[in-house]
Design an enzyme around this catalytic site. Structure first.
Site, PDB file in Angstrom:
ATOM      1  N   GLN A  18       0.849  -1.200   0.000  1.00 24.38           N
ATOM      2  CA  GLN A  18       0.000   0.000   0.000  1.00 24.38           C
ATOM      3  C   GLN A  18       0.883   1.248   0.000  1.00 24.38           C
ATOM      4  OE1 GLN A  18      -3.378  -0.575   3.086  1.00 24.38           O
ATOM      5  NE2 GLN A  18      -1.828  -2.066   3.648  1.00 24.38           N
ATOM      6  N   HIS A  23      -1.602   1.539  -4.071  1.00 24.76           N
ATOM      7  CA  HIS A  23      -1.978   2.944  -3.867  1.00 24.76           C
ATOM      8  C   HIS A  23      -1.092   3.924  -4.633  1.00 24.76           C
ATOM      9  CE1 HIS A  23      -4.145   1.664   0.121  1.00 24.76           C
ATOM     10  NE2 HIS A  23      -4.817   1.341  -0.969  1.00 24.76           N
ATOM     11  N   CYS A  81      -1.409  13.524 -14.999  1.00 19.48           N
ATOM     12  CA  CYS A  81      -2.366  14.554 -15.377  1.00 19.48           C
ATOM     13  C   CYS A  81      -3.741  14.229 -14.794  1.00 19.48           C
ATOM     14  CB  CYS A  81      -2.435  14.624 -16.899  1.00 19.48           C
ATOM     15  SG  CYS A  81      -3.647  15.817 -17.486  1.00 19.48           S
ATOM     16  N   SER A 121      -2.386  -1.173   9.455  1.00 17.67           N
ATOM     17  CA  SER A 121      -3.500  -1.170  10.401  1.00 17.67           C
ATOM     18  C   SER A 121      -4.659  -2.002   9.872  1.00 17.67           C
ATOM     19  CB  SER A 121      -3.959   0.262  10.673  1.00 17.67           C
ATOM     20  OG  SER A 121      -4.310   0.892   9.455  1.00 17.67           O
TER      21      SER A 121
HETATM   22  C1  BJW Z   1       4.456  -0.938  12.780  1.00 19.36           C
HETATM   23  C2  BJW Z   1       5.648  -0.262  13.043  1.00 19.36           C
HETATM   24  C3  BJW Z   1       6.826  -1.037  13.000  1.00 19.36           C
HETATM   25  C4  BJW Z   1       4.056   1.162  13.163  1.00 19.36           C
HETATM   26  N1  BJW Z   1       6.753  -2.366  12.714  1.00 19.36           N
HETATM   27  N2  BJW Z   1       4.404  -2.242  12.516  1.00 19.36           N
HETATM   28  C5  BJW Z   1     -15.351  -1.241   2.510  1.00 19.36           C
HETATM   29  C6  BJW Z   1     -15.711  -0.941   3.810  1.00 19.36           C
HETATM   30  C7  BJW Z   1     -15.583   0.364   4.292  1.00 19.36           C
HETATM   31  C8  BJW Z   1     -15.050   1.389   3.493  1.00 19.36           C
HETATM   32  C9  BJW Z   1     -14.682   1.070   2.207  1.00 19.36           C
HETATM   33  C10 BJW Z   1     -14.836  -0.217   1.734  1.00 19.36           C
HETATM   34  N3  BJW Z   1     -14.374  -0.255   0.459  1.00 19.36           N
HETATM   35  C11 BJW Z   1     -13.914   0.994   0.138  1.00 19.36           C
HETATM   36  C12 BJW Z   1     -14.109   1.828   1.175  1.00 19.36           C
HETATM   37  C13 BJW Z   1     -13.724   3.270   1.223  1.00 19.36           C
HETATM   38  C14 BJW Z   1     -12.245   3.471   1.500  1.00 19.36           C
HETATM   39  C15 BJW Z   1     -11.891   2.825   2.825  1.00 19.36           C
HETATM   40  O1  BJW Z   1     -11.308   1.767   2.913  1.00 19.36           O
HETATM   41  N4  BJW Z   1     -12.216   3.485   3.919  1.00 19.36           N
HETATM   42  C16 BJW Z   1     -11.916   2.967   5.262  1.00 19.36           C
HETATM   43  C17 BJW Z   1     -10.807   3.786   5.904  1.00 19.36           C
HETATM   44  C18 BJW Z   1     -13.166   2.960   6.083  1.00 19.36           C
HETATM   45  N5  BJW Z   1     -11.426   2.936   0.418  1.00 19.36           N
HETATM   46  C19 BJW Z   1     -11.220   3.617  -0.692  1.00 19.36           C
HETATM   47  O2  BJW Z   1     -11.734   4.699  -0.875  1.00 19.36           O
HETATM   48  C20 BJW Z   1     -10.335   2.972  -1.754  1.00 19.36           C
HETATM   49  N6  BJW Z   1     -11.015   3.032  -2.995  1.00 19.36           N
HETATM   50  C21 BJW Z   1     -12.027   2.215  -3.308  1.00 19.36           C
HETATM   51  O3  BJW Z   1     -12.331   1.285  -2.616  1.00 19.36           O
HETATM   52  O4  BJW Z   1     -12.686   2.569  -4.462  1.00 19.36           O
HETATM   53  C22 BJW Z   1     -13.982   2.017  -4.670  1.00 19.36           C
HETATM   54  C23 BJW Z   1     -14.940   2.560  -3.595  1.00 19.36           C
HETATM   55  C24 BJW Z   1     -14.937   3.894  -3.238  1.00 19.36           C
HETATM   56  C25 BJW Z   1     -15.782   4.390  -2.235  1.00 19.36           C
HETATM   57  C26 BJW Z   1     -16.652   3.509  -1.570  1.00 19.36           C
HETATM   58  C27 BJW Z   1     -16.636   2.155  -1.923  1.00 19.36           C
HETATM   59  C28 BJW Z   1     -15.763   1.684  -2.946  1.00 19.36           C
HETATM   60  C29 BJW Z   1      -9.050   3.771  -1.927  1.00 19.36           C
HETATM   61  C30 BJW Z   1      -8.208   3.754  -0.711  1.00 19.36           C
HETATM   62  C31 BJW Z   1      -6.962   4.634  -0.955  1.00 19.36           C
HETATM   63  C32 BJW Z   1      -6.168   4.822   0.321  1.00 19.36           C
HETATM   64  N7  BJW Z   1      -5.219   5.817   0.112  1.00 19.36           N
HETATM   65  C33 BJW Z   1      -4.258   6.158   1.164  1.00 19.36           C
HETATM   66  C34 BJW Z   1      -3.499   7.427   0.746  1.00 19.36           C
HETATM   67  C35 BJW Z   1      -2.527   7.105  -0.388  1.00 19.36           C
HETATM   68  C36 BJW Z   1      -1.774   8.313  -0.833  1.00 19.36           C
HETATM   69  C37 BJW Z   1      -0.983   8.927   0.279  1.00 19.36           C
HETATM   70  O5  BJW Z   1      -0.120   8.299   0.886  1.00 19.36           O
HETATM   71  O6  BJW Z   1      -1.231  10.100   0.559  1.00 19.36           O
HETATM   72  O7  BJW Z   1      -3.364   5.074   1.359  1.00 19.36           O
HETATM   73  S1  BJW Z   1      -5.007   6.337   2.767  1.00 19.36           S
HETATM   74  C38 BJW Z   1      -3.662   5.638   3.662  1.00 19.36           C
HETATM   75  O8  BJW Z   1      -4.099   4.436   4.330  1.00 19.36           O
HETATM   76  C39 BJW Z   1      -2.637   5.197   2.603  1.00 19.36           C
HETATM   77  C40 BJW Z   1      -2.227   3.861   3.113  1.00 19.36           C
HETATM   78  O9  BJW Z   1      -1.685   3.072   2.072  1.00 19.36           O
HETATM   79  C41 BJW Z   1      -3.485   3.306   3.697  1.00 19.36           C
HETATM   80  C42 BJW Z   1      -3.271   2.209   4.690  1.00 19.36           C
HETATM   81  O10 BJW Z   1      -2.588   2.678   5.819  1.00 19.36           O
HETATM   82  P1  BJW Z   1      -1.449   1.774   6.484  1.00 19.36           P
HETATM   83  O11 BJW Z   1      -0.373   1.564   5.523  1.00 19.36           O
HETATM   84  O12 BJW Z   1      -2.069   0.575   7.058  1.00 19.36           O
HETATM   85  O13 BJW Z   1      -0.870   2.777   7.597  1.00 19.36           O
HETATM   86  P2  BJW Z   1      -1.435   3.069   9.078  1.00 19.36           P
HETATM   87  O14 BJW Z   1      -0.782   4.309   9.567  1.00 19.36           O
HETATM   88  O15 BJW Z   1      -2.904   3.016   9.119  1.00 19.36           O
HETATM   89  O16 BJW Z   1      -0.930   1.821   9.926  1.00 19.36           O
HETATM   90  C43 BJW Z   1       0.439   1.622  10.218  1.00 19.36           C
HETATM   91  C44 BJW Z   1       0.551   0.328  11.002  1.00 19.36           C
HETATM   92  O17 BJW Z   1       1.920   0.035  11.213  1.00 19.36           O
HETATM   93  C45 BJW Z   1      -0.117   0.395  12.391  1.00 19.36           C
HETATM   94  O18 BJW Z   1      -0.900  -0.771  12.563  1.00 19.36           O
HETATM   95  C46 BJW Z   1       1.069   0.407  13.360  1.00 19.36           C
HETATM   96  O19 BJW Z   1       0.794  -0.258  14.572  1.00 19.36           O
HETATM   97  C47 BJW Z   1       2.120  -0.331  12.561  1.00 19.36           C
HETATM   98  N8  BJW Z   1       3.513  -0.026  12.859  1.00 19.36           N
HETATM   99  N9  BJW Z   1       5.413   1.044  13.286  1.00 19.36           N
HETATM  100  C48 BJW Z   1       5.585  -2.917  12.491  1.00 19.36           C
HETATM  101  N10 BJW Z   1       8.105  -0.479  13.247  1.00 19.36           N
HETATM  102 ZN    ZN Z   2      -2.933  16.076 -19.679  1.00 22.67          ZN
END
Ligand code: BJW
Ligand code: ZN
Length: 237
Positions: free
Chosen positions: A89, A107, A115, A178
């Site tokens: 991700q 992601h 664009c 997470s």
């Molecule tokens: C350690 C550590 C160490 C710390 N060792 N561990 C179904 C149900 C509910 C909602 C939805 C669903 N389907 C879709 C949705 C909507 C939405 C969604 O999921 N929302 C939920 C939050 C509720 N999803 C979307 O919109 C996605 N699109 C989609 O599904 O399109 C169709 C659709 C749209 C709308 C409705 C329905 C369908 C797109 C999701 C895009 C996410 N984008 C981001 C930003 C990317 C660009 C950027 O970086 O700016 O991606 S959000 C952000 O979260 C980023 C990450 O990749 C993503 C995940 O986060 P991650 O990597 O898990 O980080 P953290 O901080 O959350 O966790 C870190 C972890 O590490 C923690 O657990 C710590 O404990 C641990 N840790 N140090 C080991 N040393």
């Molecule tokens: Zn263009």
């Protein structure tokens, strides 16, 4: 006996040990904003300069970060295990920097600009960026980071490839996520439902912990350790 099929899903926690801030841990604010308010197409339409500055700030922080032993271990797994696939991700490019070649980027990539209107894309490592998003050299519309924002669709090829690999895996490693953002968070459930094993490496439990073996601790320590033990077991077979 053939080697087990292993897949890995990584999140921001895999880069925490390299100095990249995670999203949902403490201190996840930029100025007064939560990232959920900025990582959306609506935010970019409303205030492109603000969202551009947010990404520029993150690029400047990431530009000096180097892969850690967790990234390196995942790159080594690809070299050793024939069917290994890494699904991330993360947008920071640290898996590639560690030498991983077969990576599914769910992601996108912060080091690519694209664009908002046409298909033009370009690699861009400049940090800091210009203060305003530039115009597309092909059509003149605004450029944006090539990342997937909330409410946007993931690349269908990327998600299909990840889906298949998690369904077929004997072992899914879930590292530093997470596991709350969909559809990425669904992937380990596919392995579980098909009878495979889910092993989670995190500093705290997550919603996946119910179906996983959770190895608590910083993954830059626990993952290399697990991999060393796992290789010993393979040799004993
Ligand atoms: C350690 C550590 C160490 C710390 N060792 N561990 C179904 C149900 C509910 C909602 C939805 C669903 N389907 C879709 C949705 C909507 C939405 C969604 O999921 N929302 C939920 C939050 C509720 N999803 C979307 O919109 C996605 N699109 C989609 O599904 O399109 C169709 C659709 C749209 C709308 C409705 C329905 C369908 C797109 C999701 C895009 C996410 N984008 C981001 C930003 C990317 C660009 C950027 O970086 O700016 O991606 S959000 C952000 O979260 C980023 C990450 O990749 C993503 C995940 O986060 P991650 O990597 O898990 O980080 P953290 O901080 O959350 O966790 C870190 C972890 O590490 C923690 O657990 C710590 O404990 C641990 N840790 N140090 C080991 N040393
Ligand atoms: Zn263009």
């Amino acid at each position: 006996m053939s080697l087990p099929r292993i897949v890995a899903l990584t999140g921001a926690g895999v880069s925490a040990g390299s100095g990249v801030p995670t999203f949902r841990d403490a201190g996840g604010l930029w100025r007064q904003y939560r990232f959920q308010e900025l990582a959306t197409p609506q935010a970019f339409r409303r205030d492109p300069k603000l969202v551009w500055e947010f990404y520029d700030w993150r690029r400047q922080r990431m530009a000096h970060c180097r892969p850690n032993p967790a990234h390196e271990t995942l790159a080594e797994m690809e070299r050793v295990l024939p069917d290994f696939l890494l699904v991330t991700q993360n947008i920071d490019g640290l898996h590639a920097a560690a030498g991983s070649e077969q990576v599914v980027y769910l992601h996108g990539d912060i080091w690519t600009l694209r664009c908002t209107r046409c298909t033009y894309k370009e690699r861009n490592r400049q940090a800091p960026l210009e203060p305003l998003p530039p115009s597309c050299p092909r059509c003149g519309a605004l450029m944006r980071p090539d990342v997937v924002w909330f409410g946007e669709s993931l690349d269908p090829h990327a998600i299909a490839r990840a889906w298949e690999a998690f369904e077929q895996a004997d072992i899914a490693l879930v590292v530093g996520t997470s596991a709350v953002v969909y559809p990425a968070a669904q992937l380990p459930w596919l392995t579980h439902e098909k009878g495979g094993q889910v092993i989670e490496f995190n500093t705290q439990p997550t919603p996946l912990s119910d179906i996983a073996t959770t190895i608590l601790g910083p993954c830059e320590e626990t993952l290399p350790h697990w991999w060393a033990e796992f290789q010993l077991k393979l040799e004993e077979r």
